[in-house]
Design a protein around this motif. Sequence first.
Motif, PDB file in Angstrom:
ATOM      1  N   ILE A 101       0.843  -1.189   0.000  1.00 40.26           N
ATOM      2  CA  ILE A 101       0.000   0.000   0.000  1.00 40.26           C
ATOM      3  C   ILE A 101       0.880   1.241   0.000  1.00 40.26           C
ATOM      4  CG2 ILE A 101      -0.221   0.216   2.510  1.00 40.26           C
ATOM      5  CD1 ILE A 101      -3.256   0.860   1.926  1.00 40.26           C
ATOM      6  N   SER A 102       0.393   2.290  -0.614  1.00 41.47           N
ATOM      7  CA  SER A 102       1.126   3.558  -0.621  1.00 41.47           C
ATOM      8  C   SER A 102       0.128   4.686  -0.867  1.00 41.47           C
ATOM      9  CB  SER A 102       2.197   3.557  -1.717  1.00 41.47           C
ATOM     10  OG  SER A 102       1.607   3.382  -2.989  1.00 41.47           O
ATOM     11  N   PHE A 103       0.592   5.903  -0.676  1.00 44.82           N
ATOM     12  CA  PHE A 103      -0.232   7.047  -1.035  1.00 44.82           C
ATOM     13  C   PHE A 103      -0.294   7.080  -2.554  1.00 44.82           C
ATOM     14  CE2 PHE A 103       1.509   8.297   3.114  1.00 44.82           C
ATOM     15  CZ  PHE A 103       0.324   8.521   3.785  1.00 44.82           C
ATOM     16  N   ALA A 104      -1.457   7.363  -3.106  1.00 49.61           N
ATOM     17  CA  ALA A 104      -1.589   7.451  -4.557  1.00 49.61           C
ATOM     18  C   ALA A 104      -0.750   8.624  -5.047  1.00 49.61           C
ATOM     19  CB  ALA A 104      -3.043   7.642  -4.949  1.00 49.61           C
ATOM     20  N   PRO A 105      -0.040   8.457  -6.173  1.00 52.05           N
ATOM     21  CA  PRO A 105       0.710   9.583  -6.734  1.00 52.05           C
ATOM     22  C   PRO A 105      -0.232  10.763  -6.999  1.00 52.05           C
ATOM     23  CG  PRO A 105       1.282   7.543  -7.863  1.00 52.05           C
ATOM     24  CD  PRO A 105       0.105   7.236  -6.970  1.00 52.05           C
ATOM     25  N   MET A 106       0.281  11.965  -6.839  1.00 49.91           N
ATOM     26  CA  MET A 106      -0.520  13.179  -6.955  1.00 49.91           C
ATOM     27  C   MET A 106      -1.317  13.228  -8.260  1.00 49.91           C
ATOM     28  SD  MET A 106       0.493  17.241  -6.698  1.00 49.91           S
ATOM     29  CE  MET A 106       1.759  17.144  -7.930  1.00 49.91           C
ATOM     30  N   ASP A 107      -0.665  13.021  -9.395  1.00 52.23           N
ATOM     31  CA  ASP A 107      -1.373  13.131 -10.676  1.00 52.23           C
ATOM     32  C   ASP A 107      -2.471  12.075 -10.801  1.00 52.23           C
ATOM     33  OD1 ASP A 107       0.616  11.153 -10.841  1.00 52.23           O
ATOM     34  OD2 ASP A 107       0.993  11.502 -12.970  1.00 52.23           O
ATOM     35  N   GLU A 108      -2.230  10.902 -10.281  1.00 51.87           N
ATOM     36  CA  GLU A 108      -3.217   9.824 -10.318  1.00 51.87           C
ATOM     37  C   GLU A 108      -4.415  10.167  -9.421  1.00 51.87           C
ATOM     38  OE1 GLU A 108      -2.989   5.162  -9.074  1.00 51.87           O
ATOM     39  OE2 GLU A 108      -1.213   6.042 -10.009  1.00 51.87           O
ATOM     40  N   ALA A 109      -4.148  10.648  -8.217  1.00 53.40           N
ATOM     41  CA  ALA A 109      -5.224  11.023  -7.285  1.00 53.40           C
ATOM     42  C   ALA A 109      -6.089  12.135  -7.876  1.00 53.40           C
ATOM     43  CB  ALA A 109      -4.634  11.454  -5.944  1.00 53.40           C
ATOM     44  N   VAL A 110      -5.460  13.120  -8.482  1.00 47.63           N
ATOM     45  CA  VAL A 110      -6.185  14.238  -9.089  1.00 47.63           C
ATOM     46  C   VAL A 110      -7.043  13.742 -10.256  1.00 47.63           C
ATOM     47  CG1 VAL A 110      -5.851  16.356 -10.449  1.00 47.63           C
ATOM     48  CG2 VAL A 110      -4.572  16.005  -8.324  1.00 47.63           C
ATOM     49  N   GLU A 111      -6.464  12.925 -11.113  1.00 52.04           N
ATOM     50  CA  GLU A 111      -7.203  12.426 -12.282  1.00 52.04           C
ATOM     51  C   GLU A 111      -8.393  11.561 -11.864  1.00 52.04           C
ATOM     52  OE1 GLU A 111      -6.575   9.437 -16.074  1.00 52.04           O
ATOM     53  OE2 GLU A 111      -4.807  10.382 -15.193  1.00 52.04           O
ATOM     54  N   GLU A 116      -8.672  18.846  -6.866  1.00 51.14           N
ATOM     55  CA  GLU A 116      -7.316  19.387  -6.804  1.00 51.14           C
ATOM     56  C   GLU A 116      -6.540  18.748  -5.653  1.00 51.14           C
ATOM     57  OE1 GLU A 116      -7.518  23.645  -6.434  1.00 51.14           O
ATOM     58  OE2 GLU A 116      -8.580  23.870  -8.336  1.00 51.14           O
ATOM     59  N   TYR A 117      -5.258  18.538  -5.877  1.00 53.44           N
ATOM     60  CA  TYR A 117      -4.408  18.012  -4.818  1.00 53.44           C
ATOM     61  C   TYR A 117      -4.351  19.047  -3.700  1.00 53.44           C
ATOM     62  CZ  TYR A 117      -0.694  15.283  -2.738  1.00 53.44           C
ATOM     63  OH  TYR A 117       0.038  14.505  -1.885  1.00 53.44           O
ATOM     64  N   GLY A 118      -4.524  18.592  -2.488  1.00 51.46           N
ATOM     65  CA  GLY A 118      -4.582  19.508  -1.363  1.00 51.46           C
ATOM     66  C   GLY A 118      -6.003  19.915  -1.032  1.00 51.46           C
ATOM     67  N   GLY A 119      -6.959  19.477  -1.845  1.00 53.64           N
ATOM     68  CA  GLY A 119      -8.361  19.782  -1.597  1.00 53.64           C
ATOM     69  C   GLY A 119      -9.241  18.535  -1.637  1.00 53.64           C
ATOM     70  N   ILE A 120      -8.614  17.359  -1.801  1.00 47.48           N
ATOM     71  CA  ILE A 120      -9.370  16.114  -1.924  1.00 47.48           C
ATOM     72  C   ILE A 120     -10.188  15.885  -0.653  1.00 47.48           C
ATOM     73  CG2 ILE A 120      -9.184  13.604  -2.150  1.00 47.48           C
ATOM     74  CD1 ILE A 120      -6.817  14.107  -4.062  1.00 47.48           C
ATOM     75  N   THR A 121     -11.419  15.470  -0.859  1.00 49.49           N
ATOM     76  CA  THR A 121     -12.382  15.307   0.221  1.00 49.49           C
ATOM     77  C   THR A 121     -13.141  13.999   0.036  1.00 49.49           C
ATOM     78  OG1 THR A 121     -14.124  16.503   1.408  1.00 49.49           O
ATOM     79  CG2 THR A 121     -14.224  16.574  -0.998  1.00 49.49           C
ATOM     80  N   PRO A 122     -13.718  13.444   1.102  1.00 47.60           N
ATOM     81  CA  PRO A 122     -14.446  12.185   0.936  1.00 47.60           C
ATOM     82  C   PRO A 122     -15.771  12.327   0.198  1.00 47.60           C
ATOM     83  CG  PRO A 122     -14.625  12.947   3.199  1.00 47.60           C
ATOM     84  CD  PRO A 122     -13.643  13.859   2.505  1.00 47.60           C
ATOM     85  N   VAL A 149     -11.324  21.681  -4.081  1.00 47.71           N
ATOM     86  CA  VAL A 149     -10.465  22.729  -4.646  1.00 47.71           C
ATOM     87  C   VAL A 149      -9.676  23.348  -3.492  1.00 47.71           C
ATOM     88  CG1 VAL A 149     -11.994  23.219  -6.599  1.00 47.71           C
ATOM     89  CG2 VAL A 149     -12.247  24.520  -4.484  1.00 47.71           C
ATOM     90  N   ARG A 150      -8.570  23.990  -3.819  1.00 43.22           N
ATOM     91  CA  ARG A 150      -7.740  24.593  -2.776  1.00 43.22           C
ATOM     92  C   ARG A 150      -8.259  25.956  -2.315  1.00 43.22           C
ATOM     93  NH1 ARG A 150      -2.816  22.387  -1.607  1.00 43.22           N
ATOM     94  NH2 ARG A 150      -1.975  24.415  -1.027  1.00 43.22           N
ATOM     95  N   GLY A 151      -9.190  26.540  -3.042  1.00 42.73           N
ATOM     96  CA  GLY A 151      -9.668  27.879  -2.726  1.00 42.73           C
ATOM     97  C   GLY A 151     -10.856  27.941  -1.788  1.00 42.73           C
ATOM     98  N   SER A 152     -11.249  26.805  -1.213  1.00 43.49           N
ATOM     99  CA  SER A 152     -12.330  26.803  -0.232  1.00 43.49           C
ATOM    100  C   SER A 152     -12.218  25.577   0.656  1.00 43.49           C
ATOM    101  CB  SER A 152     -13.709  26.852  -0.916  1.00 43.49           C
ATOM    102  OG  SER A 152     -13.951  25.677  -1.667  1.00 43.49           O
ATOM    103  N   LYS A 153     -12.974  25.611   1.756  1.00 41.91           N
ATOM    104  CA  LYS A 153     -13.052  24.495   2.704  1.00 41.91           C
ATOM    105  C   LYS A 153     -14.511  24.258   3.030  1.00 41.91           C
ATOM    106  CE  LYS A 153      -8.640  23.671   3.885  1.00 41.91           C
ATOM    107  NZ  LYS A 153      -7.981  22.384   3.823  1.00 41.91           N
ATOM    108  N   LEU A 154     -14.810  23.047   3.489  1.00 42.13           N
ATOM    109  CA  LEU A 154     -16.147  22.692   3.943  1.00 42.13           C
ATOM    110  C   LEU A 154     -16.146  22.516   5.453  1.00 42.13           C
ATOM    111  CD1 LEU A 154     -17.139  20.000   1.291  1.00 42.13           C
ATOM    112  CD2 LEU A 154     -18.147  22.278   1.545  1.00 42.13           C
ATOM    113  N   LEU A 155     -17.215  22.927   6.086  1.00 42.99           N
ATOM    114  CA  LEU A 155     -17.457  22.694   7.504  1.00 42.99           C
ATOM    115  C   LEU A 155     -18.673  21.773   7.559  1.00 42.99           C
ATOM    116  CD1 LEU A 155     -16.786  23.433  10.478  1.00 42.99           C
ATOM    117  CD2 LEU A 155     -18.432  25.305  10.251  1.00 42.99           C
ATOM    118  N   VAL A 156     -18.499  20.582   8.138  1.00 44.29           N
ATOM    119  CA  VAL A 156     -19.573  19.581   8.127  1.00 44.29           C
ATOM    120  C   VAL A 156     -19.719  18.932   9.499  1.00 44.29           C
ATOM    121  CG1 VAL A 156     -19.190  19.062   5.684  1.00 44.29           C
ATOM    122  CG2 VAL A 156     -18.066  17.673   7.403  1.00 44.29           C
TER     123      VAL A 156
END
Length: 175
Positions: A101-111, A116-122, A149-156
């Motif tokens: 197991i490993s962290f998914a590579p950035m480009d793969e996770a984004v695709e 956006e990387y750094g904004g991935i959410t469940p 996206v990196r330009g906002s956050k969610l509060l849940v």
Amino acid sequence: MSAAGNLTWTPAADALDRLAPPVAAAIGRVPSARVAEIDPELADTAAFCEAYESSPEHSANCVVVVGRRGGETKYAAVLVLATDRADINNVVRRHIDARKISFAPMDEAVELTGMEYGGITPIGLPYAWPVLVDEGVAGAGEVVIGSGVRGSKLLVDAAELTSIPSAEVLALALS
């Protein structure tokens, strides 16, 4: 410090343009979701919490992992509080029945996520992926997560994250 910090939050359903398309399409599953715009340069958790006076104990990070066994590849999302580290190599690896197991590579996770990387959410991840939610997140009350996206956050309400169809609550944090 609270989860909300010093930001102005708007119901996410009223601000779909601030979310990644897959998140906007699935936001109805999390009725409590509110969104706030942030500086994309401050999207990383530590910088976000400091700049916006948001409690790290109420901020959750979502990472995409990839596991392999034989010729089979499996993806999963792991959600853990910013104050904790997930036991990827043991608990998560065994749970998804992977040999490696490993962290998914950035480009793969984004695709694969459409986020956006750094904004991935469940919220809005591919339906077949397990969403592994640490029990600390599940019990945290309100939490801040990515918006896709990196330009906002969610509060849940964290309890709503556990009701995502593929979500499973586990003891993931390293002690």
